[in-house]
Enzyme design. Sequence first.
Site, PDB file in Angstrom:
ATOM      1  N   CYS A  65       0.834  -1.199   0.000  1.00  0.00           N
ATOM      2  CA  CYS A  65       0.000   0.000   0.000  1.00  0.00           C
ATOM      3  C   CYS A  65       0.873   1.256   0.000  1.00  0.00           C
ATOM      4  CB  CYS A  65      -0.905  -0.001   1.231  1.00  0.00           C
ATOM      5  SG  CYS A  65      -2.068   1.396   1.277  1.00  0.00           S
ATOM      6  N   CYS A  69      -0.281   4.830   6.958  1.00  0.00           N
ATOM      7  CA  CYS A  69      -1.024   4.673   8.207  1.00  0.00           C
ATOM      8  C   CYS A  69      -0.186   3.888   9.225  1.00  0.00           C
ATOM      9  CB  CYS A  69      -2.336   3.953   7.946  1.00  0.00           C
ATOM     10  SG  CYS A  69      -3.336   4.743   6.659  1.00  0.00           S
ATOM     11  N   CYS A  72      -0.910   0.162  10.397  1.00  0.00           N
ATOM     12  CA  CYS A  72      -1.240  -0.870   9.406  1.00  0.00           C
ATOM     13  C   CYS A  72      -0.031  -1.690   8.979  1.00  0.00           C
ATOM     14  CB  CYS A  72      -1.888  -0.212   8.188  1.00  0.00           C
ATOM     15  SG  CYS A  72      -2.503  -1.421   7.000  1.00  0.00           S
ATOM     16  N   CYS A 109     -17.071  -9.185   3.595  1.00  0.00           N
ATOM     17  CA  CYS A 109     -16.403  -7.890   3.449  1.00  0.00           C
ATOM     18  C   CYS A 109     -15.202  -8.039   2.531  1.00  0.00           C
ATOM     19  CB  CYS A 109     -15.961  -7.367   4.808  1.00  0.00           C
ATOM     20  SG  CYS A 109     -17.320  -7.216   5.987  1.00  0.00           S
ATOM     21  N   CYS A 142     -20.042  -6.167   1.478  1.00  0.00           N
ATOM     22  CA  CYS A 142     -19.531  -4.837   1.809  1.00  0.00           C
ATOM     23  C   CYS A 142     -18.171  -4.673   1.147  1.00  0.00           C
ATOM     24  CB  CYS A 142     -19.389  -4.687   3.318  1.00  0.00           C
ATOM     25  SG  CYS A 142     -18.707  -3.102   3.861  1.00  0.00           S
ATOM     26  N   CYS A 202     -20.533   2.045   6.626  1.00  0.00           N
ATOM     27  CA  CYS A 202     -19.883   1.337   7.716  1.00  0.00           C
ATOM     28  C   CYS A 202     -18.608   2.103   8.047  1.00  0.00           C
ATOM     29  CB  CYS A 202     -19.579  -0.091   7.266  1.00  0.00           C
ATOM     30  SG  CYS A 202     -18.539  -1.027   8.392  1.00  0.00           S
ATOM     31  N   ARG A 272     -19.783  -3.513  15.908  1.00  0.00           N
ATOM     32  CA  ARG A 272     -19.076  -4.744  15.536  1.00  0.00           C
ATOM     33  C   ARG A 272     -17.741  -4.840  16.259  1.00  0.00           C
ATOM     34  NH1 ARG A 272     -18.178  -5.492   9.334  1.00  0.00           N
ATOM     35  NH2 ARG A 272     -20.448  -5.297   9.476  1.00  0.00           N
TER      36      ARG A 272
END
Length: 409
Positions: A65, A69, A72, A109, A142, A202, A272
């Site tokens: 990626c 972040c 992560c 998801c 999702c 979400c 969740r």
Amino acid sequence: MDLLNTLVEKGLRRELPTREEALAVLATSDDELLDVVAAAGKVRRQWFGRRVKLNYLVNLKSGLCPEDCSYCSQRLGSKAEILKYTWLKPEEASQAAAAGVAGGAKRVCLVASGRGPTDRDVDRVGKTIAAIKEQNEGVEVCACLGLLSDGQAERLRDAGADAYNHNLNTSEATYGAITKTHTYADRVDTVQKAHAAGLSACSGLIAGMGESDEDLVDVVYSLRELDPDSVPVNFLIPFEGTPLAKEWNLTPQRALRILAMVRFVCPDVEVRLAGGREVHLRSMQPLALHLVNSIFLGDYLTSEGQAGQADLDMIADAGFEVEGAGTSTLPAHRSEVTAGGGCGSHSDGAPVCGQGADAGAAGCGSACGGCSGHDAHAPVPAQADAGGVRPDLVAVRRRGAGTDLAPNA
């Protein structure tokens, strides 16, 4: 406690607590913990009974990626030894999803690392959604693909997506200390795009990154204002090879207080329990079922969760039941709003909050910030030290999507 009685009454009326009341929940003592859980449990049961919705993650594209972040394992510069692979073919993703559905998952998801999807990526995910829905009648899908450009949410909706996940993760005031390559406002914009397109929004948070109680309350109040249908609560997995590897700030008791605070602020929303529950709640996971009404089944994006059967046994042993495919997750007043083309405020004008998966980077979705769990087949670990540091519970996912081994579901 007068505080808890007040919060229960407000929760049953879908009334927003004051910030001082939310902060007071986080400040309660361990001696008061069971009282806090019992009070929030009354609110949870009012709106969701004893049902637990199961969700299943499929990591469509892992690692590599370009975003930074800090939480992560898939971030730019991450030295975490995670699986790295490019896009799964639609049939591969559908096969992975089928394992989760067979285990009882109601929602799949689909998550992909990256800043955001190209138009070609949206087409690719559309084909994957079609393949999953063809094989699994009635399943919810999702998508969690990062920051959305204009028109992409509508294209995902038209391709069959039911929801879109993009987490706020932390408060606006501290967001810049966590991520530099995009902004808090970028995240808010993507949630609003999903909302406007008629997708079920979400969006959630990651706790345990060194934030203050005020930061936690701020992000949960921001989520209530955005009004998603689902709010995933992730607990940071301090992955070796990431900037936050040394952040072990949570105890099981604090994790439960955070979940209770979220339930009081977002009483009638799907809350969740997402990434990091095995690492930080450990043997107290069953208590969390009195606060949340939704969990992930099996593994996460880049880390292993406890065995899927152990999840099912935990739900049954705690006196809860898996939510069936024919049951509406949300209370009727929220379901009607969603069916009308987005979540938004209730018909009576009362603002509310929303739903999610694990913690995510710009393209890491609801499970990434909490994208770790422990290996259910590992030996029993040594006793935690006084600080609660348990790197032995962080296990990289080596099965399921992107491998030749069967998934955990």
